[in-house]
Design a protein around this motif. Structure first.
Motif, PDB file in Angstrom:
ATOM      1  N   MET A  94       0.770  -1.238   0.024  1.00  0.00           N
ATOM      2  CA  MET A  94       0.010  -0.032   0.116  1.00  0.00           C
ATOM      3  C   MET A  94       0.983   1.223   0.148  1.00  0.00           C
ATOM      4  O   MET A  94       1.878   1.343   0.603  1.00  0.00           O
ATOM      5  N   GLY A  95       0.503   2.369  -0.552  1.00  0.00           N
ATOM      6  CA  GLY A  95       1.275   3.466  -0.782  1.00  0.00           C
ATOM      7  C   GLY A  95       1.173   4.227   0.605  1.00  0.00           C
ATOM      8  O   GLY A  95       0.654   3.777   1.412  1.00  0.00           O
ATOM      9  N   MET A  96       2.165   5.321   0.519  1.00  0.00           N
ATOM     10  CA  MET A  96       2.301   6.081   1.930  1.00  0.00           C
ATOM     11  C   MET A  96       1.032   6.885   2.208  1.00  0.00           C
ATOM     12  O   MET A  96       0.376   7.380   1.207  1.00  0.00           O
ATOM     13  N   THR A  97       0.796   7.366   3.257  1.00  0.00           N
ATOM     14  CA  THR A  97      -0.403   8.123   3.759  1.00  0.00           C
ATOM     15  C   THR A  97      -0.028   9.527   3.471  1.00  0.00           C
ATOM     16  O   THR A  97       1.209  10.277   3.844  1.00  0.00           O
ATOM     17  N   ASN A  98      -0.811  10.423   2.564  1.00  0.00           N
ATOM     18  CA  ASN A  98      -0.288  11.677   2.135  1.00  0.00           C
ATOM     19  C   ASN A  98      -1.426  12.487   3.008  1.00  0.00           C
ATOM     20  O   ASN A  98      -2.317  12.454   2.616  1.00  0.00           O
ATOM     21  N   VAL A  99      -0.922  13.259   3.929  1.00  0.00           N
ATOM     22  CA  VAL A  99      -1.488  14.015   4.788  1.00  0.00           C
ATOM     23  C   VAL A  99      -0.968  15.372   4.832  1.00  0.00           C
ATOM     24  O   VAL A  99       0.178  15.513   4.791  1.00  0.00           O
ATOM     25  N   PRO A 120       3.734  -2.649   2.533  1.00  0.00           N
ATOM     26  CA  PRO A 120       3.959  -1.210   2.636  1.00  0.00           C
ATOM     27  C   PRO A 120       4.859  -0.807   1.367  1.00  0.00           C
ATOM     28  O   PRO A 120       5.676  -1.409   0.842  1.00  0.00           O
ATOM     29  N   PHE A 121       4.232   0.256   0.968  1.00  0.00           N
ATOM     30  CA  PHE A 121       4.798   1.014  -0.299  1.00  0.00           C
ATOM     31  C   PHE A 121       4.541   0.361  -1.622  1.00  0.00           C
ATOM     32  O   PHE A 121       5.046   0.450  -2.848  1.00  0.00           O
ATOM     33  N   ALA A 122       3.724  -0.727  -1.644  1.00  0.00           N
ATOM     34  CA  ALA A 122       3.369  -1.573  -2.692  1.00  0.00           C
ATOM     35  C   ALA A 122       2.145  -0.962  -3.626  1.00  0.00           C
ATOM     36  O   ALA A 122       1.716  -0.120  -3.108  1.00  0.00           O
ATOM     37  N   PHE A 123       2.022  -1.415  -4.753  1.00  0.00           N
ATOM     38  CA  PHE A 123       0.953  -1.015  -5.537  1.00  0.00           C
ATOM     39  C   PHE A 123       0.110  -2.317  -5.741  1.00  0.00           C
ATOM     40  O   PHE A 123       0.669  -3.533  -6.248  1.00  0.00           O
ATOM     41  N   THR A 124      -1.032  -2.128  -5.743  1.00  0.00           N
ATOM     42  CA  THR A 124      -2.053  -3.081  -5.744  1.00  0.00           C
ATOM     43  C   THR A 124      -2.533  -3.139  -7.134  1.00  0.00           C
ATOM     44  O   THR A 124      -3.558  -2.448  -7.745  1.00  0.00           O
ATOM     45  N   THR A 125      -2.071  -4.051  -8.051  1.00  0.00           N
ATOM     46  CA  THR A 125      -2.483  -4.211  -9.242  1.00  0.00           C
ATOM     47  C   THR A 125      -3.885  -4.629  -9.677  1.00  0.00           C
ATOM     48  O   THR A 125      -4.514  -4.152 -10.742  1.00  0.00           O
TER      49      THR A 125
END
Length: 253
Positions: free
Chosen positions: A1-6, A116-121
């Protein structure tokens, strides 16, 4: 999953849960062409590598006392073999390699997307639609090859009253061509929704700092649920494939 952009903008909290699904080139630039290596390309390749390591390299020894990788491979093999046999009968076992490939690809892609930091294709329709269309075309061609024009009898409900048969045939025909749409959206929608919810709660946790006990607890709970959803969605996609395959093998049932 990507990092949280807050980010705090004008005193408010901005959480972008959909940023993790953006397709980006691996080597810079903003333009994405059909030949551009992207984060999707990378994680599709990692999925294939992971499957190869577990199913091929991990099982090549065929030890009497299996290793962990061999045990995983044997469990999945037996699970899919039994699923095909139960749904389609013995005739469907000749298509085991295709169904097994579908299951392992979706399962591994879903699980890798939880890192963490993965991309869910499998959160992208572009990926799931190709899988669903491949199933639809394969089943349709197979139905006509094995049964000829008798394959069309699956749309004609002979047990219904004669006056209702044309209406039911139209409904069956529409539902048949909707299959690839529902087949692909179900998988992509579930994966996207779960990851977006996790990111929203992670954003709240990052913004609250030391007082983030409740959001962190929610993230842990939802993440555990996502692990279950990742496996269930691979199962659902595969068993629907078996059901569609059964229609091609036994159109009169």
């Amino acid at each position: 999953m990507g990092m949280t952009n807050v980010a705090e903008e004008t005193g408010g909290l901005t959480i972008r849960p959909m940023d993790q699904f953006i397709v980006q080139p691996l080597f810079g630039g903003d333009v994405v062409n059909w030949y551009t290596p992207t984060n999707v390309t990378l994680w599709l390749a990692l999925t294939v590598i992971a499957i190869s390591l577990v199913m091929v390299m991990g099982s090549k020894g065929r030890a009497i006392v299996p290793t962990r990788a061999q045990s995983i491979g044997e469990v999945m093999y037996g699970f899919i073999y039994k699923m095909i046999e139960d749904v389609t009968g013995k005739e469907g076992l000749r298509y085991f390699p295709y169904v097994m490939t579908l299951f392992t690809f979706i399962l591994f892609a879903n699980f890798l997307g939880l890192l963490p930091f993965a991309f869910t294709t499998t959160s992208h329709i572009a990926v799931t639609a190709v899988l669903a269309l491949a199933v639809f075309i394969t089943v349709t061609v197979l139905g006509f090859v094995l049964n000829g024009t008798a394959f069309l009898k699956m749309f004609w409900i002979s047990s219904a009253p004669l006056a209702l048969r044309p209406v039911l045939a139209l409904i069956e025909l529409i539902s048949y061509f909707v299959r690839p749409l529902s087949h692909s959206i179900r998988l992509a929608g579930n994966m996207m929704a779960g990851h977006a919810v996790v990111k929203v709660f992670a954003g709240f946790a990052g913004a609250m700092g030391a007082a983030a006990f409740a959001p962190v607890l929610a993230v842990v709970a939802i993440y555990g649920l996502e692990v279950l959803v990742a496996a269930i969605q691979a199962y659902v996609f595969t068993i629907l494939t078996c059901v569609y395959l059964k229609d091609a093998l036994h159109p009169h049932h």
